[in-house]
Design a protein around this motif. Structure first.
Motif, PDB file in Angstrom:
ATOM      1  N   PHE A 165      72.746  -6.152  -8.572  1.00 58.73           N
ATOM      2  CA  PHE A 165      73.523  -5.647  -7.443  1.00 58.73           C
ATOM      3  C   PHE A 165      72.782  -4.494  -6.746  1.00 58.73           C
ATOM      4  O   PHE A 165      72.604  -4.505  -5.533  1.00 58.73           O
ATOM      5  CB  PHE A 165      74.911  -5.188  -7.918  1.00 58.73           C
ATOM      6  N   PHE A 166      72.320  -3.508  -7.513  1.00 62.44           N
ATOM      7  CA  PHE A 166      71.696  -2.327  -6.903  1.00 62.44           C
ATOM      8  C   PHE A 166      70.435  -2.712  -6.109  1.00 62.44           C
ATOM      9  O   PHE A 166      70.244  -2.253  -4.987  1.00 62.44           O
ATOM     10  CB  PHE A 166      71.332  -1.277  -7.967  1.00 62.44           C
ATOM     11  N   THR A 167      69.579  -3.524  -6.709  1.00 64.97           N
ATOM     12  CA  THR A 167      68.345  -3.885  -5.997  1.00 64.97           C
ATOM     13  C   THR A 167      68.665  -4.856  -4.856  1.00 64.97           C
ATOM     14  O   THR A 167      68.044  -4.783  -3.790  1.00 64.97           O
ATOM     15  CB  THR A 167      67.284  -4.429  -6.971  1.00 64.97           C
ATOM     16  N   GLY A 168      69.662  -5.711  -5.055  1.00 65.59           N
ATOM     17  CA  GLY A 168      70.116  -6.584  -3.970  1.00 65.59           C
ATOM     18  C   GLY A 168      70.630  -5.761  -2.795  1.00 65.59           C
ATOM     19  O   GLY A 168      70.382  -6.078  -1.625  1.00 65.59           O
ATOM     20  N   MET A 169      71.348  -4.683  -3.112  1.00 66.16           N
ATOM     21  CA  MET A 169      71.869  -3.811  -2.045  1.00 66.16           C
ATOM     22  C   MET A 169      70.753  -3.057  -1.336  1.00 66.16           C
ATOM     23  O   MET A 169      70.899  -2.667  -0.181  1.00 66.16           O
ATOM     24  CB  MET A 169      72.913  -2.829  -2.603  1.00 66.16           C
ATOM     25  N   ASP A 170      69.636  -2.826  -2.026  1.00 62.23           N
ATOM     26  CA  ASP A 170      68.490  -2.212  -1.342  1.00 62.23           C
ATOM     27  C   ASP A 170      68.133  -3.109  -0.154  1.00 62.23           C
ATOM     28  O   ASP A 170      67.931  -2.639   0.964  1.00 62.23           O
ATOM     29  CB  ASP A 170      67.318  -2.070  -2.328  1.00 62.23           C
ATOM     30  N   CYS A 171      68.108  -4.409  -0.408  1.00 63.94           N
ATOM     31  CA  CYS A 171      67.796  -5.363   0.652  1.00 63.94           C
ATOM     32  C   CYS A 171      68.860  -5.319   1.747  1.00 63.94           C
ATOM     33  O   CYS A 171      68.543  -5.234   2.939  1.00 63.94           O
ATOM     34  CB  CYS A 171      67.700  -6.762   0.039  1.00 63.94           C
ATOM     35  N   TYR A 172      70.125  -5.357   1.338  1.00 64.26           N
ATOM     36  CA  TYR A 172      71.219  -5.312   2.323  1.00 64.26           C
ATOM     37  C   TYR A 172      71.095  -4.054   3.203  1.00 64.26           C
ATOM     38  O   TYR A 172      71.220  -4.105   4.420  1.00 64.26           O
ATOM     39  CB  TYR A 172      72.561  -5.345   1.576  1.00 64.26           C
ATOM     40  N   ILE A 173      70.802  -2.920   2.563  1.00 68.71           N
ATOM     41  CA  ILE A 173      70.700  -1.655   3.301  1.00 68.71           C
ATOM     42  C   ILE A 173      69.463  -1.666   4.225  1.00 68.71           C
ATOM     43  O   ILE A 173      69.509  -1.153   5.339  1.00 68.71           O
ATOM     44  CB  ILE A 173      70.724  -0.448   2.330  1.00 68.71           C
ATOM     45  N   HIS A 174      68.376  -2.287   3.779  1.00 68.41           N
ATOM     46  CA  HIS A 174      67.218  -2.439   4.683  1.00 68.41           C
ATOM     47  C   HIS A 174      67.668  -3.124   5.973  1.00 68.41           C
ATOM     48  O   HIS A 174      67.300  -2.715   7.083  1.00 68.41           O
ATOM     49  CB  HIS A 174      66.111  -3.295   4.046  1.00 68.41           C
TER      50      HIS A 174
END
Ligand code: NAD
Ligand code: ZN
Length: 359
Positions: A189-198
C-alpha cells in the motif's frame, strides 16, 4: 524556454516469468570471464530459493545482499564501490534486484564505479562526468518509479538529494510482476501510494504538459483499478501496479512532484521515515492543496484497512521542526511546480510548522 532532452531506459522486458531471461540478456554484455556481474539483491530474498536459484551467477559473479531498514546513504555507496573494486576494477555490470532502495543503490554504485571521488560529490543535477557501468534494474516492489527515473535518491552527510544525470537511468529493466507476489500488505500500500501521489502531484502541478499528462492519467487510472476498483485477480493487480509505477515515473520525469514529496523529504531527513510511508502521512494532511486527491486517498486507505502512525512530530523541539522545515523549503522546484512561481508568497515556515504538527 529550454526543453529537457530526457534519457529513457533503452531496453525493457515485461512479463510474468521474464526474470528467467536474465541470463540471455546479460550474456552479450559480459566483457570476459574475469569481469563479473555484481548482483545487489534485497536481503529479504537471502533465503528465498524461488528467487535465488534463478539468479544466473557465472564465473566470478558476486551476490551482495543489501539491507533495506534504512534508505541508501552516500557512505554506503562509497563502501560498496570500494569493495567491488577489490574484486575487479571494471566489472561487466551491476544488477539491482529489489524495491526503490536497492534499485537506487544499484544506479549509484554503477555511476561511482566509473567516476572519481565520493557519491556525495555528485548529489545534484548533471554533475556526473562519465557514463556509468552497464546497469540493470529489476523491481520486486511496485510504485517508486525508480526503475525508470533519471535519479537515485541518497542521503549524504549534508543533504538528502538525488544524483540526477543522463547516466543514471538503467540500461535494461526487467519488469516481472510475479517478483512482487510476496510483498507484505502495508508495504504494498505505502509504495503503491507513492505512485498514486506521483500522479496527483504531477497532474495538479504547474509544470504539467501533454507528455506528463498522458502518462500521469494512465497511471492514475491503473492505481484506481488496483486500489479502488472491483477485486482483480492477484496476477492482474500485480501486472497493473507494475505498469502504474512505470507510467507514474514517466509522468514526473517530464514534470515534477509537489507538496507531499517536499514535506516528506523533511520527515525522512530528520526522523528517517521511509519514503512511501512518509508520503502517506504527509498526503493525508494536504486537503487544502489536493482536495480530490486526498479524498480518494482516504477511500483507498479505508478500503484496505491501513492505519497510519500518528504523532510522529508530537515530541519535536523547535530546532527539530526548523530543520524539517528548512529541508522541505529547500526543495524549490517541487514548490515551484506545486504552487507556481510566486510560491514563496504562498508558503512559509509557519504554515509548514502547522502542517507538521498535525502529523
Ligand atoms: P524499499 O525498497 O525500501 O523496500 C521496502 C520493504 O519491502 C523492504 O523491507 C524490502 O525488503 C521489502 N520488499 C521489497 N520487495 C519485496 C518482495 N518482493 N517481497 C517481500 N518484501 C519485499 O521500498 P520502496 O518504497 O520501493 O523504495 C523506497 C526508496 O525508493 C527510498 O529510498 C526512496 O528515496 C526511493 N525512491 C527513489 C525514486 C527514484 O526515482 N529514484 C523515486 C521514489 C522513491
Ligand atoms: Zn515518490
Amino acid at each position: 524556454m529550454k526543453y529537457k532532452n530526457f534519457p529513457m531506459v533503452p531496453r525493457v522486458v515485461f512479463g510474468r516469468g521474464s526474470f528467467d531471461q536474465l541470463h540471455e540478456i546479460l550474456l552479450p554484455r559480459r566483457k570476459n570471464s574475469e569481469a563479473p556481474f555484481i548482483y545487489l539483491i534485497d536481503d529479504v530474498f537471502e533465503d528465498n530459493q524461488w528467487l535465488m536459484s534463478r539468479v544466473p551467477v557465472m564465473f566470478r559473479d558476486q551476490i551482495i545482499f543489501i539491507p533495506t531498514e534504512e534508505e541508501p546513504k552516500t557512505e554506503q555507496v562509497d563502501q560498496l564501490v570500494a569493495y567491488i573494486r577489490t574484486i575487479h576494477e571494471a566489472p561487466s555490470g551491476v544488477i539491482g534486484i529489489g524495491g526503490g532502495t536497492v534499485m537506487d543503490m544499484a544506479k549509484a554504485v554503477a555511476i561511482m564505479l566509473n567516476n572519481k571521488g565520493k557519491a556525495e560529490d555528485y548529489q545534484g543535477w548533471d554533475l556526473v562526468k562519465r557514463p556509468a557501468v552497464y546497469h540493470v534494474g529489476i523491481p520486486t516492489l511496485s510504485g517508486t518509479g525508480a526503475e525508470v527515473s533519471r535519479t537515485t535518491v541518497l542521503t549524504g552527510p549534508e543533504k538528502k538529494l538525488g544524483i540526477n544525470s543522463d547516466f543514471t537511468p538503467f540500461d535494461q529493466v526487467v519488469l516481472d510482476p510475479e517478483l512482487t507476489k510476496d510483498v507484505p500488505k502495508n508495504q504494498w500500500f505505502f509504495t503503491g501510494m507513492d505512485c498514486y501521489i506521483h500522479c496527483i502531484e504531477s497532474l495538479n502541478g504547474h509544470y504539467l504538459n501533454a507528455f506528463s499528462e498522458s502518462y500521469g492519467e494512465k497511471s492514475l487510472d491503473l492505481c484506481k483499478q488496483v486500489f479502488l476498483g472491483e477485486a482483480l485477480k492477484e496476477e492482474e493487480a500485480q501486472d497493473k501496479l507494475m505498469m502504474a509505477s512505470w507510467h507514474g515515473g514517466m509522468s514526473i520525469a517530464y514534470s515534477q512532484v509537489g507538496v507531499a514529496h517536499a514535506m516528506s523529504y523533511g520527515l525522512s531527513y530528520l526522523l528517517g521515515t521511509k519514503h512511501g510511508l512518509g508520503n502517506c502521512v504527509v498526503f493525508d494532511q494536504l486537503e487544502e492543496y489536493y482536495p480530490e486527491g486526498v479524498k480518494m486517498f482516504r477511500k483507498m486507505k479505508e478500503k484496505h484497512e491501513i492505519e497510519l502512525p500518528a504523532g510522529l512530530c508530537s515530541n519535536l523541539t523547535d530546532e527539530e521542526f526548523n530543520t524539517m522545515i528548512e529541508v522541505s523549503l529547500g526543495m524549490e522546484p517541487l514548490w515551484d511546480n506545486a504552487l507556481g512561481s510566486d510560491w514563496k508568497q504562498k508558503i512559509g515556515p509557519e504554515k509548514l510548522r502547522e502542517l507538521y504538527e498535525k502529523m
